[in-house]
Design a protein around this motif. Sequence first.
Motif, PDB file in Angstrom:
ATOM      1  N   ARG A  65       0.828  -1.205   0.000  1.00 27.33           N
ATOM      2  CA  ARG A  65       0.000   0.000   0.000  1.00 27.33           C
ATOM      3  C   ARG A  65       0.864   1.256   0.000  1.00 27.33           C
ATOM      4  O   ARG A  65       0.574   2.216  -0.721  1.00 27.33           O
ATOM      5  CB  ARG A  65      -0.938  -0.014   1.198  1.00 27.33           C
ATOM      6  CG  ARG A  65      -1.976  -1.135   1.118  1.00 27.33           C
ATOM      7  CD  ARG A  65      -2.812  -1.226   2.357  1.00 27.33           C
ATOM      8  NE  ARG A  65      -3.773  -0.128   2.382  1.00 27.33           N
ATOM      9  CZ  ARG A  65      -4.325   0.331   3.493  1.00 27.33           C
ATOM     10  NH1 ARG A  65      -4.018  -0.185   4.662  1.00 27.33           N
ATOM     11  NH2 ARG A  65      -5.194   1.308   3.436  1.00 27.33           N
ATOM     12  N   HIS A  66       1.912   1.246   0.786  1.00 27.93           N
ATOM     13  CA  HIS A  66       2.810   2.400   0.861  1.00 27.93           C
ATOM     14  C   HIS A  66       3.490   2.647  -0.487  1.00 27.93           C
ATOM     15  O   HIS A  66       3.544   3.793  -0.963  1.00 27.93           O
ATOM     16  CB  HIS A  66       3.858   2.174   1.960  1.00 27.93           C
ATOM     17  CG  HIS A  66       4.909   3.214   1.994  1.00 27.93           C
ATOM     18  ND1 HIS A  66       4.688   4.479   2.518  1.00 27.93           N
ATOM     19  CD2 HIS A  66       6.183   3.200   1.542  1.00 27.93           C
ATOM     20  CE1 HIS A  66       5.796   5.189   2.389  1.00 27.93           C
ATOM     21  NE2 HIS A  66       6.718   4.439   1.803  1.00 27.93           N
ATOM     22  N   GLU A  67       4.001   1.606  -1.099  1.00 24.01           N
ATOM     23  CA  GLU A  67       4.730   1.751  -2.367  1.00 24.01           C
ATOM     24  C   GLU A  67       3.802   2.180  -3.505  1.00 24.01           C
ATOM     25  O   GLU A  67       4.186   3.007  -4.337  1.00 24.01           O
ATOM     26  CB  GLU A  67       5.446   0.447  -2.729  1.00 24.01           C
ATOM     27  CG  GLU A  67       6.640   0.159  -1.840  1.00 24.01           C
ATOM     28  CD  GLU A  67       7.710   1.235  -1.931  1.00 24.01           C
ATOM     29  OE1 GLU A  67       8.055   1.661  -3.059  1.00 24.01           O
ATOM     30  OE2 GLU A  67       8.195   1.665  -0.875  1.00 24.01           O
ATOM     31  N   VAL A  68       2.598   1.645  -3.555  1.00 22.84           N
ATOM     32  CA  VAL A  68       1.653   2.051  -4.583  1.00 22.84           C
ATOM     33  C   VAL A  68       1.290   3.517  -4.404  1.00 22.84           C
ATOM     34  O   VAL A  68       1.245   4.277  -5.375  1.00 22.84           O
ATOM     35  CB  VAL A  68       0.387   1.155  -4.548  1.00 22.84           C
ATOM     36  CG1 VAL A  68      -0.738   1.758  -5.392  1.00 22.84           C
ATOM     37  CG2 VAL A  68       0.704  -0.249  -5.035  1.00 22.84           C
ATOM     38  N   GLU A  69       1.053   3.924  -3.180  1.00 18.15           N
ATOM     39  CA  GLU A  69       0.746   5.332  -2.915  1.00 18.15           C
ATOM     40  C   GLU A  69       1.905   6.239  -3.336  1.00 18.15           C
ATOM     41  O   GLU A  69       1.690   7.288  -3.922  1.00 18.15           O
ATOM     42  CB  GLU A  69       0.421   5.526  -1.438  1.00 18.15           C
ATOM     43  CG  GLU A  69      -0.333   6.784  -1.121  1.00 18.15           C
ATOM     44  CD  GLU A  69      -1.702   6.858  -1.791  1.00 18.15           C
ATOM     45  OE1 GLU A  69      -2.038   7.959  -2.291  1.00 18.15           O
ATOM     46  OE2 GLU A  69      -2.413   5.845  -1.818  1.00 18.15           O
ATOM     47  N   ARG A  70       3.121   5.802  -3.034  1.00 15.84           N
ATOM     48  CA  ARG A  70       4.305   6.578  -3.421  1.00 15.84           C
ATOM     49  C   ARG A  70       4.386   6.717  -4.937  1.00 15.84           C
ATOM     50  O   ARG A  70       4.628   7.806  -5.474  1.00 15.84           O
ATOM     51  CB  ARG A  70       5.571   5.938  -2.892  1.00 15.84           C
ATOM     52  CG  ARG A  70       6.835   6.743  -3.160  1.00 15.84           C
ATOM     53  CD  ARG A  70       8.098   6.014  -2.733  1.00 15.84           C
ATOM     54  NE  ARG A  70       8.304   4.752  -3.422  1.00 15.84           N
ATOM     55  CZ  ARG A  70       8.740   4.637  -4.673  1.00 15.84           C
ATOM     56  NH1 ARG A  70       9.008   5.713  -5.389  1.00 15.84           N
ATOM     57  NH2 ARG A  70       8.910   3.459  -5.226  1.00 15.84           N
TER      58      ARG A  70
END
Length: 75
Positions: A65-70
Amino acid sequence: MRLEARKYLFDIRSAADLLAEFLAGKTFADYQRVIAFRNILIHGYSDVDDGLVWDVVETNLPLLRHEVERLLNDE
């Protein structure tokens, strides 16, 4: 970023958010009672490694989730 890749990232984010929302407040014991029974009943997956699946949910889902948001915010 190509539009098609961006669409995939939105889909991934949406699915990951739904999964995280569904699992909020749930424990590994909750997961075993519901999912393990369904897998055996519907698919015959008696050898699913529940510990591995739960570890992926606990460890990898937040990172995904963090990487996709980034990636989405970098545009």
